[in-house]
Design a protein around this motif. Structure first.
Motif, PDB file in Angstrom:
ATOM      1  N   ASP A  73     127.381   6.712  95.704  1.00 33.42           N
ATOM      2  CA  ASP A  73     127.119   6.265  97.058  1.00 33.42           C
ATOM      3  C   ASP A  73     126.651   4.815  97.035  1.00 33.42           C
ATOM      4  O   ASP A  73     125.742   4.456  96.287  1.00 33.42           O
ATOM      5  N   ARG A  74     127.270   3.999  97.878  1.00 31.34           N
ATOM      6  CA  ARG A  74     126.956   2.577  97.866  1.00 31.34           C
ATOM      7  C   ARG A  74     125.508   2.294  98.283  1.00 31.34           C
ATOM      8  O   ARG A  74     124.918   1.286  97.868  1.00 31.34           O
ATOM      9  N   HIS A  75     124.922   3.153  99.109  1.00 32.63           N
ATOM     10  CA  HIS A  75     123.528   2.944  99.510  1.00 32.63           C
ATOM     11  C   HIS A  75     122.616   2.934  98.279  1.00 32.63           C
ATOM     12  O   HIS A  75     121.724   2.087  98.164  1.00 32.63           O
ATOM     13  N   LEU A  76     122.823   3.877  97.365  1.00 26.43           N
ATOM     14  CA  LEU A  76     122.006   3.902  96.154  1.00 26.43           C
ATOM     15  C   LEU A  76     122.375   2.751  95.224  1.00 26.43           C
ATOM     16  O   LEU A  76     121.500   2.101  94.632  1.00 26.43           O
ATOM     17  N   THR A  77     123.676   2.471  95.091  1.00 29.39           N
ATOM     18  CA  THR A  77     124.097   1.354  94.242  1.00 29.39           C
ATOM     19  C   THR A  77     123.471   0.042  94.721  1.00 29.39           C
ATOM     20  O   THR A  77     122.967  -0.755  93.927  1.00 29.39           O
ATOM     21  N   ASP A  78     123.483  -0.177  96.030  1.00 23.45           N
ATOM     22  CA  ASP A  78     122.883  -1.398  96.579  1.00 23.45           C
ATOM     23  C   ASP A  78     121.398  -1.474  96.224  1.00 23.45           C
ATOM     24  O   ASP A  78     120.893  -2.557  95.876  1.00 23.45           O
ATOM     25  N   TYR A  79     120.711  -0.357  96.335  1.00 24.35           N
ATOM     26  CA  TYR A  79     119.279  -0.361  96.048  1.00 24.35           C
ATOM     27  C   TYR A  79     119.017  -0.698  94.580  1.00 24.35           C
ATOM     28  O   TYR A  79     118.118  -1.487  94.259  1.00 24.35           O
ATOM     29  N   LEU A  80     119.806  -0.113  93.681  1.00 26.08           N
ATOM     30  CA  LEU A  80     119.641  -0.412  92.262  1.00 26.08           C
ATOM     31  C   LEU A  80     119.950  -1.878  91.978  1.00 26.08           C
ATOM     32  O   LEU A  80     119.284  -2.520  91.156  1.00 26.08           O
ATOM     33  N   GLU A  81     120.944  -2.427  92.660  1.00 23.70           N
ATOM     34  CA  GLU A  81     121.311  -3.830  92.440  1.00 23.70           C
ATOM     35  C   GLU A  81     120.195  -4.782  92.856  1.00 23.70           C
ATOM     36  O   GLU A  81     120.055  -5.868  92.286  1.00 23.70           O
ATOM     37  N   GLN A  82     119.409  -4.392  93.828  1.00 23.16           N
ATOM     38  CA  GLN A  82     118.385  -5.284  94.362  1.00 23.16           C
ATOM     39  C   GLN A  82     117.098  -5.295  93.540  1.00 23.16           C
ATOM     40  O   GLN A  82     116.216  -6.135  93.806  1.00 23.16           O
ATOM     41  N   ALA A  83     116.967  -4.400  92.575  1.00 24.23           N
ATOM     42  CA  ALA A  83     115.753  -4.376  91.763  1.00 24.23           C
ATOM     43  C   ALA A  83     115.614  -5.679  90.988  1.00 24.23           C
ATOM     44  O   ALA A  83     116.584  -6.161  90.398  1.00 24.23           O
ATOM     45  N   ASP A  84     114.392  -6.247  90.982  1.00 23.19           N
ATOM     46  CA  ASP A  84     114.214  -7.462  90.190  1.00 23.19           C
ATOM     47  C   ASP A  84     114.108  -7.148  88.707  1.00 23.19           C
ATOM     48  O   ASP A  84     114.467  -7.953  87.858  1.00 23.19           O
ATOM     49  N   VAL A  85     113.646  -5.920  88.372  1.00 17.11           N
ATOM     50  CA  VAL A  85     113.699  -5.420  86.999  1.00 17.11           C
ATOM     51  C   VAL A  85     114.150  -3.964  87.047  1.00 17.11           C
ATOM     52  O   VAL A  85     113.520  -3.139  87.712  1.00 17.11           O
ATOM     53  N   LEU A  86     115.249  -3.666  86.391  1.00 13.39           N
ATOM     54  CA  LEU A  86     115.783  -2.299  86.330  1.00 13.39           C
ATOM     55  C   LEU A  86     115.651  -1.801  84.902  1.00 13.39           C
ATOM     56  O   LEU A  86     116.257  -2.359  83.983  1.00 13.39           O
ATOM     57  N   LEU A  87     114.864  -0.741  84.718  1.00 11.19           N
ATOM     58  CA  LEU A  87     114.738  -0.108  83.410  1.00 11.19           C
ATOM     59  C   LEU A  87     115.790   0.991  83.306  1.00 11.19           C
ATOM     60  O   LEU A  87     115.737   1.982  84.046  1.00 11.19           O
ATOM     61  N   VAL A  88     116.759   0.807  82.439  1.00 14.65           N
ATOM     62  CA  VAL A  88     117.803   1.806  82.198  1.00 14.65           C
ATOM     63  C   VAL A  88     117.432   2.532  80.907  1.00 14.65           C
ATOM     64  O   VAL A  88     117.479   1.948  79.823  1.00 14.65           O
ATOM     65  N   ALA A  89     117.060   3.780  81.035  1.00 17.72           N
ATOM     66  CA  ALA A  89     116.563   4.541  79.890  1.00 17.72           C
ATOM     67  C   ALA A  89     117.546   5.641  79.517  1.00 17.72           C
ATOM     68  O   ALA A  89     117.841   6.523  80.331  1.00 17.72           O
ATOM     69  N   GLY A  90     118.104   5.580  78.309  1.00 13.36           N
ATOM     70  CA  GLY A  90     118.981   6.637  77.821  1.00 13.36           C
ATOM     71  C   GLY A  90     120.339   6.677  78.477  1.00 13.36           C
ATOM     72  O   GLY A  90     120.915   7.747  78.634  1.00 13.36           O
ATOM     73  N   SER A  91     120.873   5.530  78.862  1.00 13.88           N
ATOM     74  CA  SER A  91     122.205   5.461  79.468  1.00 13.88           C
ATOM     75  C   SER A  91     122.909   4.195  79.015  1.00 13.88           C
ATOM     76  O   SER A  91     122.278   3.143  78.867  1.00 13.88           O
ATOM     77  N   GLY A  92     124.225   4.295  78.842  1.00 16.12           N
ATOM     78  CA  GLY A  92     125.035   3.132  78.498  1.00 16.12           C
ATOM     79  C   GLY A  92     125.591   2.410  79.703  1.00 16.12           C
ATOM     80  O   GLY A  92     126.366   1.471  79.552  1.00 16.12           O
ATOM     81  N   LEU A  93     125.211   2.866  80.945  1.00 13.30           N
ATOM     82  CA  LEU A  93     125.747   2.267  82.170  1.00 13.30           C
ATOM     83  C   LEU A  93     127.274   2.287  82.170  1.00 13.30           C
ATOM     84  O   LEU A  93     127.930   1.305  82.500  1.00 13.30           O
ATOM     85  N   GLY A  94     127.823   3.438  81.791  1.00 19.53           N
ATOM     86  CA  GLY A  94     129.268   3.593  81.766  1.00 19.53           C
ATOM     87  C   GLY A  94     129.855   3.805  83.146  1.00 19.53           C
ATOM     88  O   GLY A  94     129.201   3.591  84.176  1.00 19.53           O
ATOM     89  N   GLU A  95     131.088   4.270  83.195  1.00 21.57           N
ATOM     90  CA  GLU A  95     131.841   4.345  84.443  1.00 21.57           C
ATOM     91  C   GLU A  95     131.117   5.140  85.523  1.00 21.57           C
ATOM     92  O   GLU A  95     130.954   4.675  86.654  1.00 21.57           O
TER      93      GLU A  95
END
Length: 540
Positions: A262-284
């Motif tokens: 959902d783009r609403h969640l994607t937009d929110y994640l994009e706006q973070a000034d620091v995003l901690l990605v834990a245990g993911s390769g940020l794949g497709e």
């Protein structure tokens, strides 16, 4: 009659000494030495499957449920090769399956083509690009060390499937060694480097709106408690990937849940000034089909070195997720409660709900709600690549019961045999969910379910074909082709195996599914329905 200990005994003794108590597999001519040794080893229970790829899925499901290395025993050539697709799923989902295969007699190795049944010029070559590591034993004395090394490899972060092969005559020949006791397969620790923890903590402390994206590595490493502590100290919203749905409480005031398409969640994640990605390769799937465009800094904690910064620049922390989250939770400064953050989370969730409400998908949401109501809290579920699984990736509330799908490699036929492997652990019912197309891959395992009395309820949603491909083709080409399938009466077929079965409908699903789950042993619930996919939004 005196029984001479064999190489097969050494293999089985090693597995027992390493802690295995359940193994999965199918005997074959070259592997009979292994299965004969199992007959003399009451500590090890064999769950006998019917097709090798399903045996590998069953070992996968058992390993996911227990978190421990699970052995798989198969024979040479065709039997071994049938496990490849299943082991690919285990590799992509970091599941510790230890596959032991026989080989042709040692005289047929090293390039000679002696014409043995099942002979392959280089069997290991078929697996090197699929599993985490390959191992071999050409003499009985090599067996314990080879299996112990493979066990350690499978268990060490990032966990994954491994391959051991032993020639037939080594398995059947004399052991020439005492019973195995002193082996150690303890995983190699993967702690974070201290300077990286310090830098990550500095970035998080300095962030105005830190956000966390939690992946499957958090769940596999046992890092959920540390994540909760860290998120609450930072007052950081947490979204979970489809493979990490159990990493954070679903209804927590900081939970963004899992609406990654959902783009609403994607937009929110994009706006973070620091995003901690834990245990993911940020794949497709975790990046909304590679449309994610972060504006701030990323901290990526990942045990698989090859996935660090593979898709986005980041402060890469090559480490076990749980160990890193614990270190960060003990290092960051606690923040005061901030109602504005909770309001942001609520707003994102409300926007997602409103978008879904506008798509006229009440029937699909009702089916999922009925399933959730029927499955006891804490019970695990296993899902094939089917329409309801695509819904569940985003919408399913785990409620303390882990949700497992084949989204690592994306092959069909995972759900039922994997659920059987999980059910071999005991402790209550397990739910498997398949479409009619995926169900056909696992029909033979109804015999295994009945033989071993495994407590799995298999929900088969019969929509007359490959439902996902039908929608994809209709969207892309205007019409679907070759997606419609002739299929059996699944309820009657299950009954022919001696497995209880019921045909249900959407308005009876909650009661019928709950009734089947409440009865011990295997059962099938058949739901004729044509659920639709929700429309994802990849672009703003």
């Amino acid at each position: 009659m005196n029984t001479v200990r064999t190489g097969g005994d050494l293999a089985v003794e090693t597995l027992t000494a390493l802690g295995a108590r359940t193994v999965f597999g199918i005997p074959g001519q070259h592997a009979l030495g292994l299965f004969d040794a199992l007959r003399r080893t009451p500590e090890l229970r064999l769950v006998a499957n019917r097709v090798e790829n399903n045996a590998a899925f069953a070992a996968d499901g058992h390993a996911r449920r227990t978190g421990a290395v699970t052995p798989l025993l198969v024979s040479t050539g065709p039997g071994a090769l049938l496990t490849l697709a299943s082991l690919q799923e285990a590799r992509e989902s970091s599941v510790p399956v230890l596959a032991i295969s026989s080989q042709v007699p040692a005289a047929g190795l090293g390039g000679a083509r002696r014409g043995y049944l099942h002979e392959l010029p280089d069997q290991q070559a078929s697996f090197r690009g699929v599993v985490k590591s390959t191992h071999e034993a050409r003499h009985p004395s090599q067996i314990p060390s080879a299996i112990a090394a493979a066990w350690r490899s499978a268990a060490s972060a990032p966990a994954g499937p491994v391959w051991v092969e032993i020639p037939q005559d080594v398995l059947t020949g004399p052991a020439g060694a005492p019973p195995v006791t002193g082996v150690d397969g303890s995983p190699v620790p993967l702690p974070p480097r201290p300077e990286l923890v310090e830098e990550a903590a500095r970035l998080l402390d300095g962030a105005r709106r830190p956000v966390v994206l939690a992946g499957g590595g958090v769940v596999r490493s046992g890092g959920a408690d540390a994540l909760l502590e860290l998120a609450e100290r930072l007052r950081a919203p947490v979204a979970c990937t489809f493979g990490g749905k159990d990493a954070f409480p679903w209804e927590h005031q900081l939970s963004l849940q899992s609406w990654l398409e959902d783009r609403h969640l994607t937009d929110y994640l994009e706006q973070a000034d620091v995003l901690l990605v834990a245990g993911s390769g940020l794949g497709e799937l975790s990046s909304n089909y590679h449309t994610f465009r972060p504006r701030g800094r990323i901290i990526q904690v990942e045990a698989d070195l090859g996935r660090i910064e593979a898709n986005h620049p980041a402060l890469g922390v090559h480490a076990d997720a749980a160990a890193t989250l614990r270190a960060l939770a003990g290092r960051v400064r606690p923040r005061a409660a901030d109602r504005a953050v909770e309001d942001e989370v609520s707003a994102v969730r409300a926007k997602v709900a409103a978008r879904l409400a506008a798509q006229d998908l009440g029937a699909e949401q009702g089916i999922l709600a009925s399933m959730r109501a029927a499955l006891p809290d804490g019970a695990p579920s296993f899902w094939d690549m089917t329409v309801l699984a695509y819904w569940a990736w985003s919408a399913w509330d785990p409620r303390g019961g882990t949700m497992h799908t084949a989204q690592g490699a994306g092959g069909l036929g995972f759900a039922f045999p994997a659920a059987l492997g999980a059910a071999a652990v005991g402790g209550g019912p397990v739910l498997a969910v398949s479409g009619d197309g995926g169900a056909m891959y696992g029909i033979a395992e109804l015999a295994a379910a009945r033989q071993h009395g495994l407590d799995v309820t298999w929900l088969i949603v019969d929509d007359g074909g490959y439902g996902i491909l039908r929608e994809y083709m209709a969207d892309a080409y205007g019409a679907a082709a070759h997606t419609e399938l002739a299929r059996p009466d699944f309820a009657a077929l299950a009954a022919s195996f001696g497995v209880a079965a019921v045909r249900t409908a959407p308005d009876r699903l909650a009661d019928d599914l709950a009734g089947s789950l409440a009865e011990p042993g295997p059962s099938v619930v058949l739901l004729p329905a044509v659920p639709r996919m929700f429309a994802p939004t990849h672009l703003g």
